[in-house]
Write a protein that holds these residues in place. Sequence first.
Motif, PDB file in Angstrom:
ATOM      1  N   TYR A 149       3.815   1.426  -1.349  1.00  0.00           N
ATOM      2  CA  TYR A 149       4.299   1.492  -2.727  1.00  0.00           C
ATOM      3  C   TYR A 149       3.250   2.145  -3.634  1.00  0.00           C
ATOM      4  O   TYR A 149       3.550   3.027  -4.442  1.00  0.00           O
ATOM      5  N   LYS A 150       2.004   1.706  -3.485  1.00  0.00           N
ATOM      6  CA  LYS A 150       0.952   2.278  -4.336  1.00  0.00           C
ATOM      7  C   LYS A 150       0.800   3.770  -4.064  1.00  0.00           C
ATOM      8  O   LYS A 150       0.690   4.570  -5.000  1.00  0.00           O
ATOM      9  N   PHE A 151       0.828   4.137  -2.798  1.00  0.00           N
ATOM     10  CA  PHE A 151       0.667   5.551  -2.443  1.00  0.00           C
ATOM     11  C   PHE A 151       1.751   6.402  -3.114  1.00  0.00           C
ATOM     12  O   PHE A 151       1.456   7.434  -3.722  1.00  0.00           O
ATOM     13  N   GLN A 158       0.831  -1.206   0.000  1.00  0.00           N
ATOM     14  CA  GLN A 158       0.000   0.000   0.000  1.00  0.00           C
ATOM     15  C   GLN A 158       0.866   1.257   0.000  1.00  0.00           C
ATOM     16  O   GLN A 158       0.529   2.263  -0.624  1.00  0.00           O
ATOM     17  N   SER A 194       3.448   5.692  -5.715  1.00  0.00           N
ATOM     18  CA  SER A 194       3.376   5.614  -7.174  1.00  0.00           C
ATOM     19  C   SER A 194       2.371   6.606  -7.746  1.00  0.00           C
ATOM     20  O   SER A 194       2.504   7.034  -8.893  1.00  0.00           O
TER      21      SER A 194
END
Lengths: 479, 479
Positions: free
Chosen positions: A327-329, A325, A331
């Motif tokens: 990482y997604k944030f 999560q 990105s």
Amino acid sequence: MRLTRDNINQHVVRAEYAVRGELAVKSEEYRALLKNGDNSLPFDQVISANIGNPQQLDQKPITFFRQVLSLLENPELLKKEDVLINGLGYKTDVIERAKWLLKQVGSVGAYSASAGAPAIKESIAAFLERRDGFPADPSKIYLSTGASSGVNTLLHVICADKNSGIMIPIPQYPLYTATLSLLDAQAVPYYLDESKSWGTSFETIKAAYEKGKADGLDVRCIVIINPGNPTGASLSEEDVRSVIDFAREENLVIMADEVYQTNVFVGQFHSFKGVLRKLQKENPGKYDGVELASLHSISKGMVGECGHRGGYFELVGFNAEVEAQIYKFVSIMLCAPVIGQCLVELMVNPPKVGEPSYELYNKEYSGIHEGLRERATALHKAFSQMEGVECAEPQGAMYLFPTIQLPAKAHEAAAAEKRTADEFYCMKLLEATGVCLVPGSGFGQKEGTLHFRTTFLAPGTEWVAGIVKFHKEFMDKYR
Amino acid sequence: MRLTRDNINQHVVRAEYAVRGELAVKSEEYRALLKNGDNSLPFDQVISANIGNPQQLDQKPITFFRQVLSLLENPELLKKEDVLINGLGYKTDVIERAKWLLKQVGSVGAYSASAGAPAIKESIAAFLERRDGFPADPSKIYLSTGASSGVNTLLHVICADKNSGIMIPIPQYPLYTATLSLLDAQAVPYYLDESKSWGTSFETIKAAYEKGKADGLDVRCIVIINPGNPTGASLSEEDVRSVIDFAREENLVIMADEVYQTNVFVGQFHSFKGVLRKLQKENPGKYDGVELASLHSISKGMVGECGHRGGYFELVGFNAEVEAQIYKFVSIMLCAPVIGQCLVELMVNPPKVGEPSYELYNKEYSGIHEGLRERATALHKAFSQMEGVECAEPQGAMYLFPTIQLPAKAHEAAAAEKRTADEFYCMKLLEATGVCLVPGSGFGQKEGTLHFRTTFLAPGTEWVAGIVKFHKEFMDKYR
């Protein structure tokens, strides 16, 4: 409906960020007036002692770093090595490093991977291993746009709702409370102990935690700023251990803001990661569950490259799904500035003894460190002569945070202007001398106490004399 | 409590950002395998056609820009003008611009003012005035860390709570819905009309707005991406007028994402600011209340410097108290990267006819523009030969967004893998060819339709041939 202060996001409206607030805005107005030739002001320069902005003041960039960056920005120069070496005095290690970095990132104008260029993460891991004596995993390292964006990322993921509590030192750097306001999560303040050089106290932290729990909060994380901002305090290994122990017992994530790790004048820096790994080694199994995020940046220290907005954080003990999560944030904002990432690489991997650029690098680095110490000492000496002012000896970071006692009349005059007394004092100081400080209320302070924060970055002694003179007149006026 | 996917911020968990999602991560893994000498894959290079990342592929930086940046990073070079000019071939306007920028920002390693260096904001205002034929106010301009952070700022301020609705084009760039997820605010989707080259339709926008209102939402803002991402559409002046009219009638803030304003192959770009000012001039008083935020960046166009994370937004018609909140919000993150700010200045104020660097600048700039057009045309031609694929002629931006029809068996195979059919198609393509696209579901698409987005940045025709071959085999397999 048109947008007004009342109908927009009230979490934004409620957020407070004094470092760049009213005083800072006013100081910029004065600067613009002076630049346009206005000579009606009682001073001829503005001293921005409110922001840790080394290169706005006297600090020079490190030559090796900037030589490499110039080649990264214009790789065509690498086709003219003889001119670089003979015409411009670039050393071979500058050229080699630039070639290596370009090979890793392609172009500094291209997006990197979301969490940063892999090779730069490997360099950071190698640095952490040298610093702490324990291995570091590059896949747990995330490059950020200064440490601020790292804090923003971590708080966004950790805070679930308005019931989430984050333990924040008081005084604190207001990024923390401002971000918690935006998230509508709760700060659980714990006071630092001014009588013990602004150290942490296990009892105080425990009491603050219990109060947060009693208030019904889901306390999730403890933030430590070490060395301290605004206090300049540098924690002992004992202090670090006791915070880790507490976090372990109560299952709190530790967020260690270590951006001032090289700004240490007394004792030495103890990283949370290093101490945690030591504890884990000494007590197999016991500390396995501790979650730690530690942050660093290129903005402070002898690097002082805050305009380049580079930094990173390292995760230890986080659940893999939570990491996904995070990482997604990161990105969603694509990636940290790539030239800033390269500067992080240079910071963690500077020239080594025997390499062509080492001698100059070392001279510049030590010179800046020594200069900061001298200025801190001079400023401390000036403060210690001022009536009603007490100031702990400078230990680290870039700040002094003296306590001031102002006469009752000054409190009355401040109240009449609907200001706190410390705000009032700083505003009068700015109007009289052009020196911009941040009042203690911008960081939080124990009720009934007043402080201000000043950086010790500005050169010369004239501005310090200006503060001393102003203070005397202020005290005389309101006594 | 330790952090898990279930107890952290569920707004983060729910946010979707396909551009850097599973496919992108897998493509980076392939790239790493290839780099480490793995030859078990059926391809020998990864083509990242999923991200508009010009300089990762073939696009070269503009020489003038990078020469100036090299001097900003290492101002010591300015002491050796003869070497710069005679040894390195730097023109005098490069040197003059670097000196001017350094005078304005001090050091690129220092923080600037929170909203950006004042002189750079003035340069942007002058550019907007030239572009639109109407004055622009530098104090309404905010430098940002790419356009993404500008979008983040604006949505944070505009969205008050979970009832706030923001109109988003579908298909859209997923930054918008991801940020709305983080804010727990609501996207009010309006569909673009594929049959009319992905243009906007007044009726569709109105119907979507009415639906949002009927759902009980407080619809506050309409986002327009022009030229379009992922669609590549370029709006006519008529379309822009009709959006402004609608926003005026319903009191919606207009957020105009204009980062592709120079990537236009058909017709010309019409800025929302320019059209709004024209409407205001033609109809005194009528459009005074319109609130417009328009965004631009250095990431796209012929500049393509996304790794430098530079951009800005301009506000028109915003309430002063709301502007103060926007200012505070950006100040919490201190400032946009200063070297990126300088690159914004270079973008909006490039060499002029007759200046020493003009000829090369113009040649490079036109060459990139022509190259993009040629690639877009070649790719479009290839798609038009593929069975079940339809693709609008390239108009602008950096993308094609063809619609694909896949056989029932492919839908079944996808469902068996718990994927949408377009995701399944893109995953198989990546596994077979190393070409990474983004499935249409990452941007949103009308139910029952399938698309994918590809950039047309990658050089050569081999990868395009690879797609054509894969497509044929895929269709044969699942027919």
